[in-house]
Design a protein around this motif. Structure first.
Motif, mmCIF file in Angstrom:
data_model
loop_
_atom_site.group_PDB
_atom_site.id
_atom_site.type_symbol
_atom_site.label_atom_id
_atom_site.label_comp_id
_atom_site.label_asym_id
_atom_site.label_seq_id
_atom_site.Cartn_x
_atom_site.Cartn_y
_atom_site.Cartn_z
ATOM 1 N N UNK A 248 -124.932 -26.139 -19.096
ATOM 2 C CA UNK A 248 -125.952 -26.928 -19.358
ATOM 3 C C UNK A 248 -126.495 -26.932 -20.795
ATOM 4 N N UNK A 249 -126.106 -26.153 -21.646
ATOM 5 C CA UNK A 249 -126.558 -26.221 -22.965
ATOM 6 C C UNK A 249 -125.898 -27.259 -23.945
ATOM 7 N N UNK A 250 -124.475 -27.839 -23.384
ATOM 8 C CA UNK A 250 -123.829 -28.754 -24.065
ATOM 9 C C UNK A 250 -124.261 -30.115 -23.423
ATOM 10 N N UNK A 251 -124.136 -31.145 -24.504
ATOM 11 C CA UNK A 251 -124.713 -32.328 -24.233
ATOM 12 C C UNK A 251 -123.839 -33.046 -22.886
ATOM 13 N N UNK A 252 -122.419 -33.134 -23.064
ATOM 14 C CA UNK A 252 -121.575 -33.543 -21.982
ATOM 15 C C UNK A 252 -120.342 -32.725 -21.977
ATOM 16 N N UNK A 253 -119.343 -33.312 -21.421
ATOM 17 C CA UNK A 253 -118.150 -32.522 -21.080
ATOM 18 C C UNK A 253 -117.532 -32.288 -22.307
ATOM 19 N N UNK A 254 -117.074 -33.508 -23.063
ATOM 20 C CA UNK A 254 -116.550 -33.483 -24.261
ATOM 21 C C UNK A 254 -117.137 -32.288 -25.521
ATOM 22 N N UNK A 255 -118.580 -32.482 -25.361
ATOM 23 C CA UNK A 255 -119.129 -31.536 -26.497
ATOM 24 C C UNK A 255 -118.976 -29.948 -25.907
ATOM 25 N N UNK A 256 -118.726 -29.648 -24.562
ATOM 26 C CA UNK A 256 -118.392 -28.342 -24.297
ATOM 27 C C UNK A 256 -117.128 -27.850 -25.111
ATOM 28 N N UNK A 257 -116.340 -28.641 -24.935
ATOM 29 C CA UNK A 257 -114.917 -28.156 -25.965
ATOM 30 C C UNK A 257 -115.647 -28.253 -27.480
ATOM 31 N N UNK A 258 -116.133 -29.196 -27.927
ATOM 32 C CA UNK A 258 -116.425 -29.099 -29.229
ATOM 33 C C UNK A 258 -117.315 -27.930 -29.652
ATOM 34 N N UNK A 259 -118.261 -27.639 -28.729
ATOM 35 C CA UNK A 259 -118.958 -26.527 -28.777
ATOM 36 C C UNK A 259 -118.473 -24.984 -28.888
ATOM 37 N N UNK A 260 -117.231 -25.153 -28.409
ATOM 38 C CA UNK A 260 -116.480 -23.871 -28.359
ATOM 39 C C UNK A 260 -115.135 -23.892 -29.266
ATOM 40 N N UNK A 261 -115.036 -24.749 -30.272
ATOM 41 C CA UNK A 261 -114.072 -24.983 -31.253
ATOM 42 C C UNK A 261 -112.724 -25.399 -30.774
ATOM 43 N N UNK A 262 -112.793 -26.120 -29.910
ATOM 44 C CA UNK A 262 -111.335 -26.605 -29.194
ATOM 45 C C UNK A 262 -111.059 -28.092 -29.489
ATOM 46 N N UNK A 263 -112.104 -28.739 -30.326
ATOM 47 C CA UNK A 263 -111.546 -30.133 -30.574
ATOM 48 C C UNK A 263 -111.265 -30.047 -32.281
ATOM 49 N N UNK A 264 -110.339 -30.743 -32.326
ATOM 50 C CA UNK A 264 -109.550 -30.888 -33.761
ATOM 51 C C UNK A 264 -108.446 -31.788 -33.918
ATOM 52 N N UNK A 265 -107.985 -32.079 -35.066
ATOM 53 C CA UNK A 265 -106.914 -32.715 -35.336
ATOM 54 C C UNK A 265 -105.567 -32.424 -34.411
ATOM 55 N N UNK A 266 -105.367 -31.079 -34.208
ATOM 56 C CA UNK A 266 -104.197 -30.503 -33.449
ATOM 57 C C UNK A 266 -104.711 -30.542 -31.915
ATOM 58 N N UNK A 267 -105.789 -31.052 -31.326
ATOM 59 C CA UNK A 267 -106.187 -30.850 -30.189
ATOM 60 C C UNK A 267 -105.715 -32.273 -29.374
ATOM 61 N N UNK A 268 -105.392 -32.180 -27.972
ATOM 62 C CA UNK A 268 -105.288 -33.446 -27.463
ATOM 63 C C UNK A 268 -105.687 -33.278 -25.987
ATOM 64 N N UNK A 269 -106.319 -34.365 -25.182
ATOM 65 C CA UNK A 269 -107.028 -34.000 -24.065
ATOM 66 C C UNK A 269 -106.283 -34.785 -22.939
ATOM 67 N N UNK A 270 -106.021 -34.485 -21.693
ATOM 68 C CA UNK A 270 -105.370 -35.311 -20.684
ATOM 69 C C UNK A 270 -106.386 -35.834 -19.944
ATOM 70 N N UNK A 271 -106.296 -37.372 -19.462
ATOM 71 C CA UNK A 271 -106.863 -38.254 -18.714
ATOM 72 C C UNK A 271 -107.957 -38.967 -19.470
ATOM 73 N N UNK A 272 -109.104 -38.223 -19.427
ATOM 74 C CA UNK A 272 -110.179 -39.111 -20.383
ATOM 75 C C UNK A 272 -110.594 -40.429 -19.715
ATOM 76 N N UNK A 273 -110.555 -40.460 -18.434
ATOM 77 C CA UNK A 273 -110.846 -41.533 -17.522
ATOM 78 C C UNK A 273 -112.383 -41.858 -17.709
#
Length: 445
Positions: A248-273
Motif C-alpha cells: 500500500x505504500x507504493x502508488x501503483x503496481x509499476x511503482x512497486x518495482x520502481x520502489x524496489x530498484x527493479x526498473x531500469x534500462x536493463x529491465x523488461x516487463x511481460x504483459x502490461x495490459x
C-alpha cells in the motif's frame, strides 16, 4: 577459416516502420566468429564479388521460393511450463497458477524431469526459428543450471532466470528469502562463468510472490552483477488489485518495482495490459522494455494490450510466446496473435469513433526480431543483418512441400506476409545462431 555466402532475397527490419527487402543480395558470414562481414545489394555478378574476399568461401544460392530472414527473438517464455502447453486454459491468471503452474513447476526439483523437459522445449523453440529466447525457469538451482547447460549444448542465444518466490506461494513450492538470494547469486555466477551466449537474468516471478526484502535484494544483485531483470506487470485486474493491497505504500503496481530498484534500462516487463498513463510514463522514464504476449492474454482471458500506447511513447517493445499461458511455442503465432490484438483494439476505437492504426507488416517483423532484441539489450548483437552483428538467421523456404502455396506471381513482400500468416516450422529450411546451424527442415547446406 572460411566464409559462408548467401545469395538471393534478404529480408530484415531497419526500424519500426522500415522493412528492408533486398533482391539479389549477398550476405557473407565469417565462420570463425559467426558474424556478418558484408551485406551487398543488387549484386549481378556474385562470383566476381566473392573473389575479392580474403578467404575461401562456400556459396549458397537461394531459390526464388527462399529468402533470408532474421532469427526470431522471444522476450518471454516459461521453459518448465512447456510440459502442459496447449492444455489448462480454462481459468484466469491467479487460479491458473495455483491449479496448473505451481504443481508442474514443482516437479522440476527432479533433475531427470528437468533434463528431459528442457531438451524438448529448447529444441522445439529452435525448430520454430527462435534463435534468442528469454526464459523463466523454476526456483530450483540445480534445474536452472541444467537449463543453461541444455541451451548451451543446443546452441540457442538466451537469457535465463532462476525464479524467485518467498511468499503467497504453496508450501510445496516456496523458498526462504535468504536461500532465494543465495541461490540466485550462485546461478548468476555459474552462468557468467561459462562465457557463452547465455545471459543470467534476475527473475522475481511477480510482486505477489516476492517480499519487499527479496525484491530489494534482487535489485542489488542485478546491479552488482550488471545483469538484466525480468518479471510480470499489470497482466490481470485481480492480480493488480491483490498486488497493490500487499504494497500500500507504493502508488501503483509499476511503482512497486520502481520502489524496489527493479526498473531500469536493463529491465523488461511481460504483459502490461492494464497500465495507467502515469505507469507508461514511468516505464519510458526508466527506459524499461515491454514484452507483449497476446496469445497468453487471450488464452487466460486477461485482456487486450494496446501496444500502440507504448510505441507512441518510444518504449521498447518485443513479442513473447509466454508458454504456457500462450499455447504455441512459435513466434509466428506471437506475430499473428499480436496482429489480432491490434485489430481488436482498432475495432474498439472504431466503436468509439476514434482513429487508430493497427500493426502493419513492417511493425510485426520489427517486434518479432529487432524490437525484441532492443528489449533484451541485444540490438547491437542480433535482430537484423547489419554488418558486424551475429548471423542469427532463418532460411525461409516456401516450396510446395510446406504449408504455404505460392501461385507464382507473388511480390517479395507478399511472400514475407504469406510466411508470417501461413508459414510454420516446415517453412524453415535452416536455422542459424551465431553462424552455427542449429535446426531446420532440410539437410545442412
Amino acid at each position: 577459416m572460411t566464409y559462408n555466402a548467401f545469395y538471393g532475397t534478404i529480408v530484415h527490419s531497419i526500424s519500426l516502420n522500415q522493412l528492408d527487402i533486398v533482391c539479389n543480395g549477398l550476405l557473407v558470414v565469417d565462420n570463425d566468429t559467426g558474424s556478418i562481414v558484408t551485406m551487398e545489394r543488387e549484386v549481378e555478378d556474385v562470383v566476381k564479388v566473392l573473389e575479392r574476399l580474403d578467404r575461401p568461401y562456400k556459396l549458397h544460392r537461394l531459390t526464388p521460393q527462399q529468402f533470408l530472414f532474421p532469427g526470431f527473438v522471444d522476450t518471454h517464455a516459461h521453459a518448465p511450463q512447456y510440459v502442459f502447453a496447449g492444455s489448462g486454459m480454462d481459468l484466469q491468471l491467479l487460479e491458473w497458477l495455483n491449479t496448473y503452474v505451481f504443481p508442474a513447476e514443482s516437479s522440476f526439483k527432479s533433475p531427470a524431469v528437468a533434463k528431459d523437459a528442457y531438451n524438448k522445449v529448447v529444441s522445439r523453440f529452435l525448430r520454430n526459428g527462435t534463435t534468442t529466447c528469454s526464459w523463466f525457469a523454476t526456483i530450483h538451482l540445480d534445474a536452472c543450471k541444467l537449463l543453461v547447460d541444455t541451451i548451451e549444448q543446443l546452441g540457442q542465444r538466451a537469457y535465463v532466470g532462476k525464479v524467485n518466490m518467498d511468499q503467497n506461494s504453496p508450501d510445496y513450492y516456496i523458498e526462504p528469502t535468504e536461500a532465494s538470494l543465495n541461490d540466485t547469486r550462485e546461478f548468476i555466477e555459474y552462468t557468467q562463468s561459462k562465457k557463452t551466449i547465455i545471459t543470467p537474468v534476475v527473475t522475481p516471478r511477480f510482486a505477489i510472490t516476492c517480499s519487499s526484502a527479496l525484491m530489494h535484494g534482487l535489485g542489488k544483485l542485478a546491479q552488482e552483477h550488471d545483469v538484466p531483470i525480468q518479471t510480470h506487470l499489470c497482466e490481470n485486474p485481480n492480480e493488480i488489485d491483490f498486488t497493490c493491497s500487499l504494497f500500500p505504500e507504493s502508488k501503483d503496481y509499476t511503482s512497486i518495482y520502481a520502489d524496489h530498484g527493479l526498473l531500469g534500462e536493463k529491465s523488461y516487463m511481460a504483459h502490461c495490459v492494464y497500465m495507467t498513463d502515469d505507469e507508461i510514463d514511468m516505464l519510458a522514464k526508466h527506459n524499461t522494455g515491454v514484452s507483449h504476449c497476446a496469445n497468453s492474454n487471450f488464452s487466460l482471458h486477461s485482456g487486450v494490450c494496446d501496444v500502440r500506447r507504448f510505441l507512441n511513447k518510444g518504449i521498447k517493445v518485443g513479442l513473447g510466446t509466454d508458454v504456457a499461458g500462450g499455447f504455441a511455442p512459435s513466434m509466428l503465432d506471437a506475430v499473428r496473435s499480436s496482429f489480432f490484438a491490434s485489430k481488436c483494439t482498432l475495432m474498439a476505437h472504431r466503436d468509439r469513433k476514434q482513429d487508430y492504426e493497427h500493426l502493419g507488416t513492417a511493425e510485426l517483423v520489427y517486434l518479432a526480431t529487432l524490437g525484441g532484441a532492443r528489449v533484451l539489450g541485444l540490438h547491437d548483437t542480433t535482430g537484423n543483418f547489419v554488418v558486424g552483428k551475429a548471423f542469427d538467421a532463418l532460411v525461409v523456404d516456401l516450396d510446395s512441400q510446406g504449408p504455404v502455396d505460392l501461385m507464382g506471381n507473388e511480390t517479395p513482400l507478399q511472400m514475407v506476409e504469406k510466411f508470417l500468416f501461413n508459414g510454420s516450422d516446415q517453412s524453415l529450411a535452416h536455422v542459424f545462431v551465431q553462424g552455427r546451424r542449429v535446426a531446420g527442415s532440410m539437410s545442412s547446406p
